[in-house]
Motif scaffolding. Sequence first.
Motif, short mmCIF file in Angstrom:
data_model
loop_
_atom_site.label_atom_id
_atom_site.label_comp_id
_atom_site.label_asym_id
_atom_site.label_seq_id
_atom_site.Cartn_x
_atom_site.Cartn_y
_atom_site.Cartn_z
N GLU A 82 0.83 -1.20 0.00
CA GLU A 82 0.00 0.00 0.00
C GLU A 82 0.86 1.26 0.00
N ARG A 86 1.01 3.97 -3.15
CA ARG A 86 0.73 5.39 -2.95
C ARG A 86 1.92 6.25 -3.38
N LEU A 87 3.14 5.79 -3.09
CA LEU A 87 4.33 6.53 -3.51
C LEU A 87 4.44 6.61 -5.03
N LYS A 88 4.07 5.52 -5.72
CA LYS A 88 4.12 5.50 -7.18
C LYS A 88 2.86 6.09 -7.82
N LYS A 89 1.89 6.43 -6.97
CA LYS A 89 0.64 7.04 -7.43
C LYS A 89 -0.09 6.16 -8.45
N ILE A 90 -0.13 4.86 -8.15
CA ILE A 90 -0.88 3.92 -9.00
C ILE A 90 -2.36 4.12 -8.74
N ARG A 91 -3.15 4.15 -9.79
CA ARG A 91 -4.57 4.48 -9.66
C ARG A 91 -5.48 3.37 -10.19
N ARG A 95 -4.28 -0.69 -8.92
CA ARG A 95 -3.92 -0.78 -7.50
C ARG A 95 -4.19 -2.19 -6.97
N HIS A 151 -13.05 -0.42 -6.06
CA HIS A 151 -12.91 0.87 -6.75
C HIS A 151 -14.05 1.15 -7.73
N ASN A 222 5.41 -1.68 -14.03
CA ASN A 222 4.57 -2.33 -13.02
C ASN A 222 4.86 -3.83 -12.89
#
Length: 306
Positions: A82, A86-91, A95, A151, A222
Amino acid sequence: MTYFLYILVNNIVPISIMIVIGAAIYRAFKIDIRTLSKLNFYVFSPALVFTKLYESQMDLHVLLQVLSFFVLFFGLLCVLIEVIIRLKKIRGGMRSAMRNSVIFYNSANYAIPLNQTVFAGNTYTLSIQIVIMIMQSVIPNTYGIYAVNAHKSNLKTTMKTILSLPVIYVIPVAIFMRYMHIPVPHSVYLPLEYISNAFMATALLTLGVQLGAMKWKFNFSNVFLSNVLRLAIAPALGFLIVWVLGIEGITAKALVLSCAVPTSLSSVLLAIEYDNEPEFSSQAVFTSTLFSMITIPVVIFLLGTS
């Protein structure tokens, strides 16, 4: 070299053959992957979970120790992933796809024969791996489904999806029948065994069909991240946890080795069934299985089992 050859001959080659057959079938007949996915979720997976739970022979002390390790390992791995996500800003759906590719690992057809080769057929280490396998069979059908739907659906819809799966009801029934020593008629248990034995073949063929259908445009960033987390960070975390819990000897070695195997087919089945980054998930399974030929011998060397 011995372990490298073992992994190549006994894991990579058989898995690759099944995947190639699946890809060839898709190319020849354009087979419906959704049908294969439904069979895995509603027929093969419930039968596998029931037979494994019903046949399990678990010593209570070993069970509690293994479960303590697994809960801590799973929880810390989820937190670590997690943070990285968040650091890589995966959306979006990526995710959950990334998360599933790391926390769901091949604890059955890859880990069990590996365990028995490394530990020379030791029944004690086998019992440890079977407990891990059962947990890894249960979680994708509960948390995994929630994660891939969270999501895009509300909690009520997601829970309705989870509760529609047979495996949710199979688990308590199998445990109750196992510990109450309730026999299953042979005429009922035999087809369950046949179906459960077909799970792995069907799952690998499904992966092959998915690989045959996709465009093979690798998401290198990824996929590479997933492989590193699954094959390098996960066993390192396993080393840390057995040290913190004070678990030693062959138990510690078996637990760490169980963390080092490649991504599970469950992540692909979830991705296909719920249309959540199926190409990335297929690529993660395929590449992690190949790269495990290099990483697992390293883990075995560090464990000092040879």
